[in-house]
Write an enzyme that holds these catalytic residues in place. Sequence first.
Site, PDB file in Angstrom:
ATOM      1  N   CYS A   2       1.653  11.309   7.187  1.00  0.00           N
ATOM      2  CA  CYS A   2       0.736  12.352   7.642  1.00  0.00           C
ATOM      3  C   CYS A   2       0.788  13.571   6.722  1.00  0.00           C
ATOM      4  O   CYS A   2       1.805  13.874   6.119  1.00  0.00           O
ATOM      5  CB  CYS A   2       1.043  12.854   9.048  1.00  0.00           C
ATOM      6  SG  CYS A   2       1.152  11.578  10.271  1.00  0.00           S
ATOM      7  N   ARG A  28      -1.141  10.582   2.050  1.00  0.00           N
ATOM      8  CA  ARG A  28      -0.049  10.497   3.013  1.00  0.00           C
ATOM      9  C   ARG A  28      -0.449   9.751   4.285  1.00  0.00           C
ATOM     10  O   ARG A  28       0.390   9.498   5.146  1.00  0.00           O
ATOM     11  CB  ARG A  28       0.445  11.897   3.398  1.00  0.00           C
ATOM     12  CG  ARG A  28       0.846  12.757   2.212  1.00  0.00           C
ATOM     13  CD  ARG A  28       1.258  14.123   2.675  1.00  0.00           C
ATOM     14  NE  ARG A  28       2.484  14.080   3.421  1.00  0.00           N
ATOM     15  CZ  ARG A  28       3.687  14.138   2.895  1.00  0.00           C
ATOM     16  NH1 ARG A  28       3.819  14.251   1.592  1.00  0.00           N
ATOM     17  NH2 ARG A  28       4.756  14.072   3.648  1.00  0.00           N
ATOM     18  N   TRP A  75      -1.140   9.147   9.539  1.00  0.00           N
ATOM     19  CA  TRP A  75      -0.713   7.763   9.362  1.00  0.00           C
ATOM     20  C   TRP A  75      -0.048   7.408  10.677  1.00  0.00           C
ATOM     21  O   TRP A  75       0.979   7.973  11.044  1.00  0.00           O
ATOM     22  CB  TRP A  75       0.282   7.650   8.208  1.00  0.00           C
ATOM     23  CG  TRP A  75       0.572   6.236   7.826  1.00  0.00           C
ATOM     24  CD1 TRP A  75      -0.147   5.433   6.995  1.00  0.00           C
ATOM     25  CD2 TRP A  75       1.672   5.442   8.283  1.00  0.00           C
ATOM     26  NE1 TRP A  75       0.432   4.192   6.909  1.00  0.00           N
ATOM     27  CE2 TRP A  75       1.545   4.158   7.685  1.00  0.00           C
ATOM     28  CE3 TRP A  75       2.746   5.666   9.139  1.00  0.00           C
ATOM     29  CZ2 TRP A  75       2.449   3.130   7.910  1.00  0.00           C
ATOM     30  CZ3 TRP A  75       3.642   4.642   9.366  1.00  0.00           C
ATOM     31  CH2 TRP A  75       3.499   3.389   8.752  1.00  0.00           C
ATOM     32  N   ASN A  99       4.052  16.032  11.636  1.00  0.00           N
ATOM     33  CA  ASN A  99       4.322  14.915  10.732  1.00  0.00           C
ATOM     34  C   ASN A  99       5.722  14.424  11.039  1.00  0.00           C
ATOM     35  O   ASN A  99       6.663  15.217  11.017  1.00  0.00           O
ATOM     36  CB  ASN A  99       4.242  15.408   9.274  1.00  0.00           C
ATOM     37  CG  ASN A  99       4.678  14.343   8.284  1.00  0.00           C
ATOM     38  OD1 ASN A  99       4.663  13.159   8.587  1.00  0.00           O
ATOM     39  ND2 ASN A  99       5.060  14.778   7.093  1.00  0.00           N
ATOM     40  N   GLY A 100       5.880  13.133  11.356  1.00  0.00           N
ATOM     41  CA  GLY A 100       7.208  12.605  11.633  1.00  0.00           C
ATOM     42  C   GLY A 100       7.221  11.814  12.925  1.00  0.00           C
ATOM     43  O   GLY A 100       6.187  11.354  13.399  1.00  0.00           O
ATOM     44  N   GLU A 499       6.801  -6.528  -9.363  1.00  0.00           N
ATOM     45  CA  GLU A 499       5.935  -5.349  -9.311  1.00  0.00           C
ATOM     46  C   GLU A 499       4.467  -5.777  -9.429  1.00  0.00           C
ATOM     47  O   GLU A 499       3.598  -5.244  -8.738  1.00  0.00           O
ATOM     48  CB  GLU A 499       6.338  -4.371 -10.432  1.00  0.00           C
ATOM     49  CG  GLU A 499       5.405  -3.204 -10.688  1.00  0.00           C
ATOM     50  CD  GLU A 499       5.203  -2.262  -9.502  1.00  0.00           C
ATOM     51  OE1 GLU A 499       5.867  -2.425  -8.466  1.00  0.00           O
ATOM     52  OE2 GLU A 499       4.336  -1.366  -9.603  1.00  0.00           O
ATOM     53  N   LYS A 503       1.662  -4.989  -6.555  1.00  0.00           N
ATOM     54  CA  LYS A 503       0.403  -4.272  -6.823  1.00  0.00           C
ATOM     55  C   LYS A 503      -0.780  -5.056  -6.261  1.00  0.00           C
ATOM     56  O   LYS A 503      -1.694  -4.500  -5.674  1.00  0.00           O
ATOM     57  CB  LYS A 503       0.193  -4.079  -8.341  1.00  0.00           C
ATOM     58  CG  LYS A 503       1.013  -2.982  -8.955  1.00  0.00           C
ATOM     59  CD  LYS A 503       0.457  -1.623  -8.618  1.00  0.00           C
ATOM     60  CE  LYS A 503       1.501  -0.538  -8.562  1.00  0.00           C
ATOM     61  NZ  LYS A 503       2.529  -0.601  -7.554  1.00  0.00           N
ATOM     62  N   GLU A 506      -0.742  -4.881  -2.410  1.00  0.00           N
ATOM     63  CA  GLU A 506      -1.108  -3.536  -1.948  1.00  0.00           C
ATOM     64  C   GLU A 506      -2.602  -3.285  -2.042  1.00  0.00           C
ATOM     65  O   GLU A 506      -3.191  -2.668  -1.174  1.00  0.00           O
ATOM     66  CB  GLU A 506      -0.435  -2.470  -2.837  1.00  0.00           C
ATOM     67  CG  GLU A 506       1.005  -2.188  -2.557  1.00  0.00           C
ATOM     68  CD  GLU A 506       1.560  -1.145  -3.532  1.00  0.00           C
ATOM     69  OE1 GLU A 506       2.066  -0.127  -3.076  1.00  0.00           O
ATOM     70  OE2 GLU A 506       1.479  -1.345  -4.772  1.00  0.00           O
ATOM     71  N   HIS A 522      12.858 -24.408  -7.412  1.00  0.00           N
ATOM     72  CA  HIS A 522      13.496 -24.315  -6.090  1.00  0.00           C
ATOM     73  C   HIS A 522      12.503 -23.912  -5.012  1.00  0.00           C
ATOM     74  O   HIS A 522      12.872 -23.279  -4.028  1.00  0.00           O
ATOM     75  CB  HIS A 522      14.674 -23.336  -6.147  1.00  0.00           C
ATOM     76  CG  HIS A 522      15.705 -23.741  -7.147  1.00  0.00           C
ATOM     77  ND1 HIS A 522      16.561 -24.802  -6.943  1.00  0.00           N
ATOM     78  CD2 HIS A 522      15.988 -23.268  -8.383  1.00  0.00           C
ATOM     79  CE1 HIS A 522      17.337 -24.956  -8.006  1.00  0.00           C
ATOM     80  NE2 HIS A 522      17.003 -24.026  -8.905  1.00  0.00           N
ATOM     81  N   LYS A 621       1.378   6.925   0.702  1.00  0.00           N
ATOM     82  CA  LYS A 621       2.155   7.117  -0.521  1.00  0.00           C
ATOM     83  C   LYS A 621       3.569   7.574  -0.230  1.00  0.00           C
ATOM     84  O   LYS A 621       4.516   7.158  -0.868  1.00  0.00           O
ATOM     85  CB  LYS A 621       1.457   8.115  -1.431  1.00  0.00           C
ATOM     86  CG  LYS A 621       2.177   8.254  -2.750  1.00  0.00           C
ATOM     87  CD  LYS A 621       1.259   8.639  -3.844  1.00  0.00           C
ATOM     88  CE  LYS A 621       1.919   8.513  -5.188  1.00  0.00           C
ATOM     89  NZ  LYS A 621       2.145   7.110  -5.574  1.00  0.00           N
TER      90      LYS A 621
HETATM   91  C1  G6P Z   1       5.297   3.737  -0.687  1.00  0.00           C
HETATM   92  C2  G6P Z   1       4.280   3.802  -1.816  1.00  0.00           C
HETATM   93  C3  G6P Z   1       4.799   3.056  -3.038  1.00  0.00           C
HETATM   94  C4  G6P Z   1       6.148   3.620  -3.454  1.00  0.00           C
HETATM   95  C5  G6P Z   1       7.153   3.592  -2.295  1.00  0.00           C
HETATM   96  C6  G6P Z   1       8.426   4.361  -2.622  1.00  0.00           C
HETATM   97  O1  G6P Z   1       5.419   2.426  -0.247  1.00  0.00           O
HETATM   98  O2  G6P Z   1       3.069   3.233  -1.384  1.00  0.00           O
HETATM   99  O3  G6P Z   1       3.884   3.200  -4.106  1.00  0.00           O
HETATM  100  O4  G6P Z   1       6.656   2.879  -4.518  1.00  0.00           O
HETATM  101  O5  G6P Z   1       6.576   4.219  -1.134  1.00  0.00           O
HETATM  102  O6  G6P Z   1       8.090   5.709  -2.809  1.00  0.00           O
HETATM  103  P1  G6P Z   1       8.974   6.764  -3.578  1.00  0.00           P
HETATM  104  O7  G6P Z   1       8.208   8.043  -3.452  1.00  0.00           O
HETATM  105  O8  G6P Z   1      10.298   6.822  -2.870  1.00  0.00           O
HETATM  106  O9  G6P Z   1       9.104   6.288  -4.974  1.00  0.00           O
END
Ligand code: G6P
Length: 626
Positions: A2, A28, A75, A99-100, A499, A503, A506, A522, A621
């Site tokens: 949030c 956020r 969120w 927020n929280g 990674e 991506k 996501e 395996h 994020k």
């Molecule tokens: C969320 C974001 C990711 C990020 C992760 C860790 O899941 O969507 O893109 O890698 O958090 O975030 P940080 O700010 O701790 O790197």
Amino acid sequence: MCGIVGYLGGTKDPKEVIINGLKKLEYRGYDSAGVAIWNGKNFQRIRAAGKLKELEKQTTDLSFQGVVGIGHTRWATHGAPSERNAHPHQSGDITLVHNGIIENYLEIKEFLKSQEVYPSSDTDSELVAHLIRLQLQKTPHFLQAVREVRPLLKGAFALLVVCDRFPDEMIALKEGPPLVVGLGTNENFVASDVQALLSHTQRFVFLEDQEMAHLKGTHIDFYNSEGQKQTPVVQTLNWSPDLVEKQGFPHFMLKEIHEQPRAVAAAIEPHIHLETLSVKLKNVNFSHQTPRLHSTDKTDQTTEELFHDIERVFIVACGTSFYAAQVAKYYIEQIAKLPVETDIASEFRYRHPVVPPKSLFLVISQSGETADTLAALRLAKQLGATTMSLCNVKNSSIDREAHGHLYMNSGPEIGVASTKAFVSSLAVLNLFALALAKAKGVLSQSQEQEHVQALLSAPSQMEVVLAYDKYFNEAAHRLKLFKGFLFMGRGVSYPIAMEGALKLKELAYLHAEGYASGEMKHGPLALIDERIVVVMIAPQDEVYEKSISNLEEARARGGKVWLLTNGEASPFKTTTEAFLHLPKAHWAITPLLSVVPLQLLAYHLACALDHDVDQPRNLAKSVTVE
Ligand code: G6P
């Protein structure tokens, strides 16, 4: 998660300030949004389910007679995403945004029931508004009422509260999630993140846990955890507001992918001596609370002395930052010859970890606010480890709490899927491994120079790889017809495979897996048929031949193989579905290059599928709740 914005003061239109601020905070959370703005009689609330643009539609024709208001982008945690559960929440004359998570919400709900107060939403946040209203029946002081409610709340919360009876006041309090006060001239601001306020001010006070700010007219009182007034530490940032604009790109993510060469150059610049091609980590600034490792009586250890005594490294993070940690394991073990353990923060914090003496504990976090990473850092400190952070956001909670500090230096990253912060992390982690190796005496000068030279070449090599933007733009329409993607790599390319898969999940919401190529037999081989794309990341390194054998195994089973390599093209140009050539590079630099086409693949596939790239569904994020 949030995002919160508040405005109190001057001559600006609060609706504009708040909604424009929320736009910068939508990363956020974007399940719903709302504002409450003083209209001369009370705080008028407008809320809308869905993204901020829904709220904008509802507020376009509205004007307000006041200069104070609060806003929120959500969120969802407690309660489904809906208008009913959208913030601000109200109880009588109290209005707030939160927020929280309020962990003891059931207990509070029971208490409110005993007072015959029944919430109108499913959120934990609304309960706080009721508690403050009840408290305000006992004391005539707004600040006092909020202060008395605070110990009744358990969990993580950043709150911004206003009251119809005190229309020129606003109370901000922080217990966990970030909150920053922006200082203007005859006006002040509050937000979850400076990005929301950069177009108004560059002067900020970052609230610490249990601190409060009481804004009244143009004046602000700051209170410490004991409730005593304190002089704030004002920090001036030199981030330009342009950094948080798209600058002509269709999405922040694409802009950030293209910024990567510059981000890497900015990340390494402070730590490299160009004439001698040597490394010295700058401004790590281990604090005085750092556990002493050195055997002498010296009270102030240098970073080098401290590194010299380290016997084991732990690296803990979440999401993309965790994959950076996994790449770093290969760097540190091979270059500095130190054992490295990596862990996902949410696992580390609950698995009763053993952290032996002389351990260096590094956390990686772009935002510096990820709740699990912060908790892991606190646990490591309790266990006696010397801690370091690698963050992008300076003065974030993780940056403030770690003993020593490294920075990604990428500038603001807005796209929810991390890109430039990842490559900047890898660049800094190269230097970290070299600095450890030097302190341990296991690095020759020529090795150091060769590695630094390779790192200095990385930005221009990345420029070359960015040319794949056009290629994936065209290939995406073909690729979106496949049923799944298998990303394969060995050594440093293994975390890059993961990674790449992350991506794609996501952004394109497609089934994707990242696997160590050696594990293919395996299980994953069973997945392969002509509807699966196998992306093989195989730079020419000591495991190159083995990766190529894996490629042939996938091909023999009908898999459509896309090969990313800096090896010889001729054997594969005709036998693979696509051959993506990477520049020749030092083994430790290859992850910075091979990840770029994978980012572009996910980006263009998501666009071809009409997905919102910068705001993928259900994600945020900055994950400031567990
Ligand atoms: C969320 C974001 C990711 C990020 C992760 C860790 O899941 O969507 O893109 O890698 O958090 O975030 P940080 O700010 O701790 O790197």
